[in-house]
Design a protein around this motif. Structure first.
Motif, PDB file in Angstrom:
ATOM      1  N   ILE A  43       0.869  -1.028   0.093  1.00  0.00           N
ATOM      2  CA  ILE A  43       0.020   0.280   0.190  1.00  0.00           C
ATOM      3  C   ILE A  43       1.121   1.702  -0.260  1.00  0.00           C
ATOM      4  N   ALA A  44       2.248   1.302   1.170  1.00  0.00           N
ATOM      5  CA  ALA A  44       2.616   2.682   0.615  1.00  0.00           C
ATOM      6  C   ALA A  44       3.904   2.747  -0.466  1.00  0.00           C
ATOM      7  N   SER A  45       3.912   1.614  -1.129  1.00  0.00           N
ATOM      8  CA  SER A  45       4.343   1.799  -2.335  1.00  0.00           C
ATOM      9  C   SER A  45       3.453   1.907  -3.574  1.00  0.00           C
ATOM     10  N   LYS A 186      12.992   9.278  -8.924  1.00  0.00           N
ATOM     11  CA  LYS A 186      13.528   9.625  -7.975  1.00  0.00           C
ATOM     12  C   LYS A 186      12.689   9.966  -6.550  1.00  0.00           C
ATOM     13  N   LYS A 187      11.649  11.036  -6.854  1.00  0.00           N
ATOM     14  CA  LYS A 187      11.019  11.353  -5.453  1.00  0.00           C
ATOM     15  C   LYS A 187       9.251  10.229  -4.887  1.00  0.00           C
ATOM     16  N   ALA A 188       9.627   9.705  -5.799  1.00  0.00           N
ATOM     17  CA  ALA A 188       8.693   8.359  -5.968  1.00  0.00           C
ATOM     18  C   ALA A 188       9.065   7.027  -4.991  1.00  0.00           C
ATOM     19  N   LEU A 189      11.394   7.486  -5.168  1.00  0.00           N
ATOM     20  CA  LEU A 189      11.584   6.361  -4.610  1.00  0.00           C
ATOM     21  C   LEU A 189      11.979   6.770  -3.270  1.00  0.00           C
ATOM     22  N   LEU A 190      12.421   7.755  -3.223  1.00  0.00           N
ATOM     23  CA  LEU A 190      12.430   8.345  -1.759  1.00  0.00           C
ATOM     24  C   LEU A 190      11.060   8.425  -0.470  1.00  0.00           C
ATOM     25  N   GLU A 192       9.259   5.773  -0.867  1.00  0.00           N
ATOM     26  CA  GLU A 192       9.435   4.371  -0.658  1.00  0.00           C
ATOM     27  C   GLU A 192      10.435   4.303   0.316  1.00  0.00           C
ATOM     28  N   GLN A 193      11.739   4.898   0.633  1.00  0.00           N
ATOM     29  CA  GLN A 193      12.440   4.624   1.110  1.00  0.00           C
ATOM     30  C   GLN A 193      12.013   4.721   2.749  1.00  0.00           C
ATOM     31  N   ASP A 194      11.363   5.664   2.721  1.00  0.00           N
ATOM     32  CA  ASP A 194      10.959   6.685   3.755  1.00  0.00           C
ATOM     33  C   ASP A 194       9.831   5.644   4.316  1.00  0.00           C
ATOM     34  N   ARG A 195       9.186   5.304   3.647  1.00  0.00           N
ATOM     35  CA  ARG A 195       7.777   3.877   4.268  1.00  0.00           C
ATOM     36  C   ARG A 195       8.466   2.770   4.372  1.00  0.00           C
ATOM     37  N   LEU A 196       9.189   2.359   3.447  1.00  0.00           N
ATOM     38  CA  LEU A 196      10.341   1.045   4.139  1.00  0.00           C
ATOM     39  C   LEU A 196      11.072   1.694   6.077  1.00  0.00           C
ATOM     40  N   LEU A 197      11.539   2.374   5.735  1.00  0.00           N
ATOM     41  CA  LEU A 197      12.693   2.544   7.394  1.00  0.00           C
ATOM     42  C   LEU A 197      10.841   2.705   8.302  1.00  0.00           C
ATOM     43  N   GLU A 198       9.917   2.871   7.767  1.00  0.00           N
ATOM     44  CA  GLU A 198       8.633   3.365   9.254  1.00  0.00           C
ATOM     45  C   GLU A 198       8.585   2.035   9.221  1.00  0.00           C
ATOM     46  N   LEU A 199       7.623   1.254   8.274  1.00  0.00           N
ATOM     47  CA  LEU A 199       7.932  -1.011   8.743  1.00  0.00           C
ATOM     48  C   LEU A 199      10.004  -1.440   8.714  1.00  0.00           C
ATOM     49  N   LEU A 200      10.601  -1.104   8.790  1.00  0.00           N
ATOM     50  CA  LEU A 200      11.423  -1.169   9.715  1.00  0.00           C
ATOM     51  C   LEU A 200      11.347  -1.479  11.264  1.00  0.00           C
ATOM     52  N   ASP A 201      11.542  -0.128  11.463  1.00  0.00           N
ATOM     53  CA  ASP A 201      10.708   0.458  12.800  1.00  0.00           C
ATOM     54  C   ASP A 201       9.870  -0.491  13.459  1.00  0.00           C
ATOM     55  N   VAL A 202       8.464  -1.327  13.146  1.00  0.00           N
ATOM     56  CA  VAL A 202       7.718  -1.651  13.858  1.00  0.00           C
ATOM     57  C   VAL A 202       7.688  -3.217  13.267  1.00  0.00           C
ATOM     58  N   LEU A 216      14.948  -2.442   0.484  1.00  0.00           N
ATOM     59  CA  LEU A 216      15.166  -0.795   0.569  1.00  0.00           C
ATOM     60  C   LEU A 216      16.942  -0.768   0.146  1.00  0.00           C
ATOM     61  N   SER A 217      17.722  -1.476   0.098  1.00  0.00           N
ATOM     62  CA  SER A 217      19.252  -1.664  -0.463  1.00  0.00           C
ATOM     63  C   SER A 217      18.657  -1.469  -2.307  1.00  0.00           C
ATOM     64  N   GLU A 218      18.126  -1.816  -2.330  1.00  0.00           N
ATOM     65  CA  GLU A 218      17.166  -2.192  -4.026  1.00  0.00           C
ATOM     66  C   GLU A 218      17.564  -0.490  -4.719  1.00  0.00           C
ATOM     67  N   VAL A 219      16.515   0.261  -3.154  1.00  0.00           N
ATOM     68  CA  VAL A 219      15.681   1.703  -3.223  1.00  0.00           C
ATOM     69  C   VAL A 219      16.646   2.171  -3.948  1.00  0.00           C
TER      70      VAL A 219
END
Length: 333
Positions: A43-45, A186-190, A192-202, A216-219
């Motif tokens: 959904i985040a992507s 690039k904006k879309a990937l940024l 997605e990166q922020d959302r991945l970091l949020e999901l990684l925290d939880v 996250l590494s691919e992004v």
């Protein structure tokens, strides 16, 4: 009795149905909990790409609106709107320039000085000094020059004033749409990166953490690649590229249309000049080849002397034999 039996059977059927429903709901709840991080990531992507697509569409729509305003004449007086629109476009300019000069060193120094004053730099250079085994010849140079785009026309005019321009070829590549597309991606990937970091925290399970870190590494790799492409485009847009070829000549090539008499006069003088150069080069070649000519002369002289000696020796032997013969032998012959 029969009624009681029917009621009991009905009771057992209802109870079994309720138990089945409860187990199914429990299984669904467990499956939903396990798939929650993946669904949230998807959904985040989707939200990130939808946002970027909306932004890119807005930018393209804005550019299109500005273009329509220019076409309909609604821009400001004096062409300010057109200049603003052109300034927003990403244009890569390349120029191929071939010039002649009678003063090679002076022109090369002028080009270097004008490049420095324009705020540019020489990216690559090659110079041939014209030296050869048979003496000095004409020199030439090849330069790759990077000049700020706003100084390009002034630099070309300055070079044409101090040299004889033979050919000039200019090309312009519009990379605006490609640049906007890279920025939106690039904006879309940024996002997605922020959302991945949020999901990684939880994230709680090892499987979810590994999956999120892999994505996250691919992004991040894609973001770095796009930033590199954007920087390259910015450099190519900001600094125009000039391929300059300089040839040293004894006489400049006429660049204007000549009359018949001018062509005859120029052709006759060129012929005399070529004849003089030919005789000069022949004399130089002859002097250079004197050691070889002298060596061959000595060899030929030795061969001639040997031949003369052999001939003389043969004649003497023949005369001696004739003298030694008796009169009877001579009569017999």
């Amino acid at each position: 009795m029969k009624k009681e039996g029917r009621w009991k059977a009905l009771f057992f059927v209802v109870a079994a149905g309720l138990l089945t429903t409860g187990c199914g709901a429990g299984a669904k709840g467990v499956s939903a909990d396990a798939a929650a991080p993946q669904e949230a990531y998807e959904i985040a992507s989707e939200e990130a790409y939808d946002t970027a697509a909306s932004t890119a569409s807005g930018e393209i729509y804005t550019n299109g609106a500005e273009a329509k305003m220019q076409e309909s004449g609604e821009a400001d007086a004096g062409g300010e709107g057109a200049e603003s629109y052109t300034a927003q476009r990403k244009l890569i300019k390349n120029v191929n320039l071939q010039v002649e000069t009678e003063n090679f060193d002076e022109l090369l120094a002028n080009v270097e000085e004008k490049t420095r004053k324009a705020g540019g730099y020489i990216e690559q250079s090659y110079t041939y000094n014209g030296s050869s085994y048979y003496g000095g010849g004409t020199r030439n140079a090849s330069l790759t020059i990077r000049i700020p785009a706003e100084q390009l026309d002034a630099f070309l005019s300055a070079v044409s004033e101090v040299s004889n321009v033979i050919t000039q070829n200019e090309s312009v590549t519009d990379v605006t749409l490609q640049y906007v597309d890279l920025e939106s991606h690039k904006k879309a990937l940024l996002a997605e990166q922020d959302r991945l970091l949020e999901l990684l925290d939880v994230a709680e399970t090892i499987e979810d953490i590994i999956s999120l870190e892999s994505r996250l590494s691919e992004v991040r790799y894609q973001i770095e690649s796009m930033e590199s492409q954007l920087r390259t485009m910015d450099n190519q847009v900001s600094y125009s590229t000039i391929e300059l070829y300089i040839d040293e000549v004894e006489k400049l090539t006429p660049v204007k249309e000549q009359t018949v008499w001018q062509k005859i006069s120029v052709g006759f003088s060129n012929s005399l000049h070529n004849v003089g150069n030919g005789l000069l080069n022949f004399g130089i070649g002859l002097i250079i080849s004197l050691p070889y000519l002298m060596l061959w002369a000595v060899i030929i002289l030795i061969i001639v002397l040997i031949c003369v000696i052999i001939i003389k020796t043969s004649r003497k032997k023949a005369q001696k034999k004739e003298k030694e013969q008796t009169p009877e032998q001579k009569k017999g012959k």
